[in-house]
Design an enzyme around this catalytic site. Structure first.
Site, PDB file in Angstrom:
ATOM      1  N   CYS A 240      50.738  46.993  55.304  1.00 38.07           N
ATOM      2  CA  CYS A 240      49.813  46.099  54.579  1.00 38.07           C
ATOM      3  C   CYS A 240      48.560  46.809  54.072  1.00 38.07           C
ATOM      4  O   CYS A 240      48.149  46.635  52.913  1.00 38.07           O
ATOM      5  CB  CYS A 240      49.426  44.924  55.475  1.00 38.07           C
ATOM      6  SG  CYS A 240      48.814  45.423  57.091  1.00 38.07           S
TER       7      CYS A 240
ATOM      8  N   HIS B 286      42.295  42.246  54.819  1.00 37.57           N
ATOM      9  CA  HIS B 286      41.823  43.574  55.219  1.00 37.57           C
ATOM     10  C   HIS B 286      40.885  44.119  54.135  1.00 37.57           C
ATOM     11  O   HIS B 286      41.093  43.869  52.943  1.00 37.57           O
ATOM     12  CB  HIS B 286      42.997  44.547  55.345  1.00 37.57           C
ATOM     13  CG  HIS B 286      43.901  44.300  56.512  1.00 37.57           C
ATOM     14  ND1 HIS B 286      43.661  43.379  57.504  1.00 37.57           N
ATOM     15  CD2 HIS B 286      45.077  44.914  56.844  1.00 37.57           C
ATOM     16  CE1 HIS B 286      44.644  43.430  58.392  1.00 37.57           C
ATOM     17  NE2 HIS B 286      45.519  44.340  58.013  1.00 37.57           N
TER      18      HIS B 286
END
Ligand code: A2P
Length: 334
Positions: free
Chosen positions: A131, A244
């Site tokens: 990711c 993130h």
């Protein structure tokens, strides 16, 4: 694959599996049939999707008869054990785990960057990248196209949902306990995550980097087809629910300036937006990208230390573009 495919989701009850269903729905992905698979614990549970009721089935080696595309997101062990059975039954596997990412016979695909790689899949498996790597490369790819990426020096700020639903529960329980003067319980993270940051994501390797930090190097090289790309990275868990962030310095082969860098973020690049007017308080933050498809780039500066480099900030929803959406986009290019 011409007719609408029969899809299977392995790990359909998990955080990414549920997000995959949402992405399929939002994108109007057309399928002829949908099989939802999970562990024996979930078998028999009902899931409502697009006005139909689906029953979760237990994953077995026989689950893949007549399946055209199997989206796996149930962890690396399950992928290693069951993806070969799915491929042998004729399904194309799109695997969200790290199990096959560095296998030379398994393409590692970000559809906006290397969609053509998905065509060459001798094992019938396509891997979805890590990711943080997806989010970082989504932000850097327009710059790479214009100036040629040479190296990355990065620190990440990774949300607790990267550890699944249990990560969110741990942060919330610790925050609540501390505000009530209680004791914190630690099950998921090696240190208290509430009111803290932890420079430890995934396990440590012999050279002192964590596995997560090495993914940015190894997967970045494979996706961009840049065997000499240099990456040094520190991955940090932060008390954020979702999305993130990455702070990085990127060095380039060709001369680069802030103005030229800003100019490359045009509509030609799907999935990435420039959000960069710091004087007006405009820059990306995790709350802005949560549940959003696009990754966002801001704080672009000429790097003060590294030659011919930019410092910048990239944010993206790691459950969506970092996992479920990327997998669904791979299914679309099939
Ligand atoms: P289950 O809900 O039945 O445990 P998360 O990453 O959010 O924890 O989700 C993990 C997913 O992987 C869930 O859908 C979970 O199903 C599934 N899973 C875990 N272990 C197995 C297993 N042995 N067989 C099939 N699916 C599994």
């Amino acid at each position: 694959m011409s007719a609408a495919p029969h899809l299977a989701i392995v790990g359909a009850t998990g955080a990414v599996g549920v997000e995959m269903l949402e992405c399929l729905d939002q994108r109007g992905f057309s399928f002829s049939n949908l099989t939802l698979l999970a562990s024996a614990r979930s078998a028999g549970k009902k899931v409502a999707f697009q006005g139909e009721e689906y029953t979760i089935k237990e994953l077995t080696h026989e689950s893949f008869k007549n399946i055209d595309i199997a989206l796996f997101s149930a962890g690396g062990g399950i992928s290693l054990e069951y993806a070969p059975s799915a491929a042998a039954a004729g399904a194309v596997v799109i695997d969200n785990s790290s199990a096959f990412r560095m296998d030379a016979e398994v393409p590692l695909v970000v559809p906006e960057i290397n969609p053509e790689a998905a065509k060459n899949r001798p094992k019938g498996i396509i891997a979805n990248p890590n990711c943080t790597t997806i989010i970082t490369l989504m932000g850097l790819y327009p710059l790479h196209q214009a100036f040629g990426l040479k190296s990355i020096i990065a620190s990440t700020y990774q949300a607790v949902s990267g550890s699944g639903a249990q990560g969110i529960i741990e942060l919330d329980q610790q925050t609540k306990a501390l505000s009530n003067g209680g004791e914190v319980q630690q099950n998921v993270y090696p240190r208290q995550i509430a009111y803290n940051v932890i420079p430890h994501v995934d396990s440590f390797t012999e050279n002192g980097y964590t596995k997560e930090e090495l993914k940015m190097l190894n997967e970045g090289r494979k996706i961009l087809d840049l065997p000499d790309l240099n990456v040094t990275c520190t991955c940090v868990r932060v008390p954020v629910h979702r999305s993130h962030s990455v702070s990085l310095t990127a060095q380039f082969e060709k001369p680069v300036s802030v103005e030229a860098a800003r100019a490359v973020y045009t509509d030609a690049y799907q999935g990435v937006q420039l959000v960069d007017d710091p004087q007006q308080g405009i820059y990306p933050v995790p709350l802005d990208t949560t549940n959003q498809d696009d990754c966002r780039v801001g704080r672009i500066r000429q790097d003060a230390v590294v030659d011919n480099a930019l410092a910048l900030w990239i944010v993206g929803d790691q459950v969506r573009k970092g996992a479920a959406l990327n997998a669904v986009q791979i299914a679309e290019i099939l």
